[in-house]
Write an enzyme that holds these catalytic residues in place. Structure first.
Site, PDB file in Angstrom:
ATOM      1  N   CYS A   1      21.318  35.758  45.574  1.00 31.40           N
ATOM      2  CA  CYS A   1      21.822  35.345  46.900  1.00 31.40           C
ATOM      3  C   CYS A   1      20.866  35.928  47.931  1.00 31.40           C
ATOM      4  CB  CYS A   1      23.252  35.817  47.093  1.00 31.40           C
ATOM      5  SG  CYS A   1      23.374  37.551  47.454  1.00 31.40           S
TER       6      CYS A   1
ATOM      7  N   ARG B   1      33.757  33.209  54.684  1.00 34.51           N
ATOM      8  CA  ARG B   1      34.010  33.697  53.327  1.00 34.51           C
ATOM      9  C   ARG B   1      34.723  35.040  53.347  1.00 34.51           C
ATOM     10  NH1 ARG B   1      29.088  34.409  49.901  1.00 34.51           N
ATOM     11  NH2 ARG B   1      30.770  35.289  48.693  1.00 34.51           N
TER      12      ARG B   1
ATOM     13  N   ARG C   1      20.691  40.404  42.392  1.00 33.15           N
ATOM     14  CA  ARG C   1      22.076  40.719  42.009  1.00 33.15           C
ATOM     15  C   ARG C   1      22.353  40.329  40.545  1.00 33.15           C
ATOM     16  NH1 ARG C   1      26.030  39.445  46.818  1.00 33.15           N
ATOM     17  NH2 ARG C   1      27.282  41.026  45.734  1.00 33.15           N
TER      18      ARG C   1
ATOM     19  N   ASP D   1      27.671  47.412  53.195  1.00 32.75           N
ATOM     20  CA  ASP D   1      28.308  46.290  53.911  1.00 32.75           C
ATOM     21  C   ASP D   1      28.489  46.570  55.396  1.00 32.75           C
ATOM     22  OD1 ASP D   1      30.482  45.225  51.173  1.00 32.75           O
ATOM     23  OD2 ASP D   1      28.340  45.018  51.548  1.00 32.75           O
TER      24      ASP D   1
ATOM     25  N   LYS E   1      39.153  41.592  51.165  1.00 37.74           N
ATOM     26  CA  LYS E   1      38.590  40.528  50.316  1.00 37.74           C
ATOM     27  C   LYS E   1      38.146  41.115  48.977  1.00 37.74           C
ATOM     28  CE  LYS E   1      34.087  39.304  50.867  1.00 37.74           C
ATOM     29  NZ  LYS E   1      33.266  39.324  49.641  1.00 37.74           N
ATOM     30  N   ASN E   2      37.433  42.253  49.025  1.00 39.72           N
ATOM     31  CA  ASN E   2      36.825  42.789  47.795  1.00 39.72           C
ATOM     32  C   ASN E   2      37.812  43.522  46.903  1.00 39.72           C
ATOM     33  OD1 ASN E   2      34.503  41.588  48.569  1.00 39.72           O
ATOM     34  ND2 ASN E   2      33.467  43.450  49.222  1.00 39.72           N
TER      35      ASN E   2
END
Ligand code: EPZ
Length: 425
Positions: free
Chosen positions: A117, A402, A122, A310, A22-23
């Protein structure tokens, strides 16, 4: 609204295929607008955040063709709006990655300021400071960042020293610099594998980027860039999530399509905990055998190649049922322990002291209804449900959708009793 319902107590056994990262897909999708022709991407994961990014690209005027399986063609010609609207940015803060390519190629960008978030404020101050050093003017208006490069000359090269290692900050400057006049040097750059993947894509399009993956990256501005073809790297965070799942359920799982080099820090810690991790030299498959009992081992999160933040939530879930006490120190985000409160509701023994969580292993967790607060926290709660006695319901599963493709299908294939259900009221 949906929830994921898990009945704990079964070890994970079998083989799982890892999806595209994803990233890596997110910055690379935004980077396609830098080309003067179409770019074909393969191994793109089918995720909510990818859909959001495609909607932003289409809002701007790019054409997107959804290929199968998991391939995408982005035709950037016909861009009309250099803008990422609030309605889309509010669901995905990585939309800030639109700024670099818009500024770099179209010399203007209007991007809604991403709110904070669950895991922290952030801010994007380091991104904006870097753009200003490259000659952009930055204004904040109505919750939007309005950035403009000199209309005649565009951005110019600059020496950017990031005060803090920032992944999307590094990516944004990379994308802004490819057309800048002269040379840009990024010092204290992020070294994540996703940065290297983005740089490889940009160089295939005609950029001149040297040193990606190290802490100093040099970009020589070019005049034109074309469309290209590229396959997205494997998702290292999904890889680590399944490695931890195999270890904490005492299972035996083979992980296919991953890059073992990108999870070395986690692998070292998991070996210390007693998991048996072997890598097939020919196929790069990662084989994880969970031990009868896991030992408690401390971790401190750090930028790549350190222990990734993460993985912190998923690792904490594993430590709640390890033998002994571990200290988990989070150095990247100021509020990334929300999952601890939910794990405590499942019977975990965790004390939070500032940016440290002291986790005392317990014999068993008990299933409970829990609330996901962010993407990786939801993965941690799902993992806890796999080992808990009884039924765990993870609510607000939109967080997990997500960033994890078909997660319950992948876990079910490994023997987990897991399904998605509607929340009644
Ligand atoms: C990226 O977020 C990832 N997201 C995050 O993954 C990941 O947790 C994070 O990097 C750290 O590895 C994507 O790649 C889309 P940072 P990013 O800028 O770039 C501070 C997931 O689960 N900072 O590296 O937003 C910041 O507050 C997500 O997939 C500033 O102060 O993170 C944080 O404390 C969650 N000012 C630290 O730096 C800035 O201008 C690192 O943030 C930028 C960052």
């Amino acid at each position: 609204m949906q929830k994921i319902v898990i009945e704990g107590g079964r070890p994970l056994k079998g083989t799982v295929d890892i999806s595209g990262a994803k990233n890596s897909a997110l910055p690379i999708l935004f980077a396609t607008i830098l080309g003067d022709g179409p770019t074909m991407l393969r191994n793109v994961p089918d995720l909510q955040d990818i859909q959001t990014t495609l909607r932003i690209l289409q809002f701007m005027g790019a054409k997107v063709a959804n290929g199968y399986p998991k391939s995408l063609k982005v035709q950037p010609n016909g861009m009309k709006h250099c803008e990422a609207p609030y309605e889309l940015v509010k669901t995905m803060r990585a939309s800030v990655l639109a700024m670099g390519p818009l500024l770099g190629k179209y010399r203007q960008a209007k991007v809604s300021l991403p709110g904070g978030c669950a895991i922290g404020a952030r801010p994007i101050n380091l991104h904006l400071k870097a753009f200003e050093q490259m000659g952009a003017s930055i204004e904040l208006e109505g919750g939007y960042v309005i950035a403009k490069a000199p209309s005649k000359k565009g951005l110019h090269g600059a020496k950017i020293h990031f005060d803090a290692v920032t992944v999307t900050g590094t990516e944004n400057v990379l994308m802004a610099a490819v057309y800048a006049k002269g040379q840009t040097v990024i010092e204290n750059a992020a070294r994540e594998p996703e940065i290297l993947d983005l740089a490889q894509l940009l160089n295939k399009m005609g950029a001149k980027i040297y040193g990606a993956g190290t802490e100093t990256i040099v970009i020589d501005g070019v005049e034109t860039m074309k469309g290209t073809e590229h396959s997205i790297i494997a998702d290292r965070i999904e890889t680590g999530t399944f490695m931890i799942g195999a270890a904490m359920t005492g299972g035996s799982v083979k992980i296919r399509g991953a890059d073992p080099e990108t999870v070395e820090a986690l692998t070292a810690k998991m070996n210390e905990c007693g998991a048996k991790i072997s890598i097939d030299k020919d196929t790069n498959e990662i084989h994880v055998e969970g031990p009868k009992t896991l030992k408690a081992v401390d971790i401190t999160t750090a930028p790549y190649p350190g222990f990734a933040t993460d993985f912190q939530a998923q690792y904490m879930a594993m430590m709640t049922v390890a033998q002994g006490t571990s200290v988990i120190t989070e150095t990247i985000f100021e509020n990334r322990f929300m999952h601890a409160l939910e794990l405590i509701r499942m019977g975990a023994d965790i004390k939070i002291e500032g940016n440290m969580a002291i986790v005392k292993g317990v014999k068993k967790l008990s299933g409970a209804p829990v609330m996901a607060s962010d993407l990786r926290a939801s993965a941690a709660l799902l993992l806890a449900g796999l080992v808990a006695d009884g039924i765990t319901e993870v609510h607000r599963v939109y967080h997990i959708d997500r960033g994890y493709e078909d997660i319950e299908k992948k876990f079910r294939k490994l023997g987990a009793r897991i399904k998605r259900a509607k929340v009644k009221f």
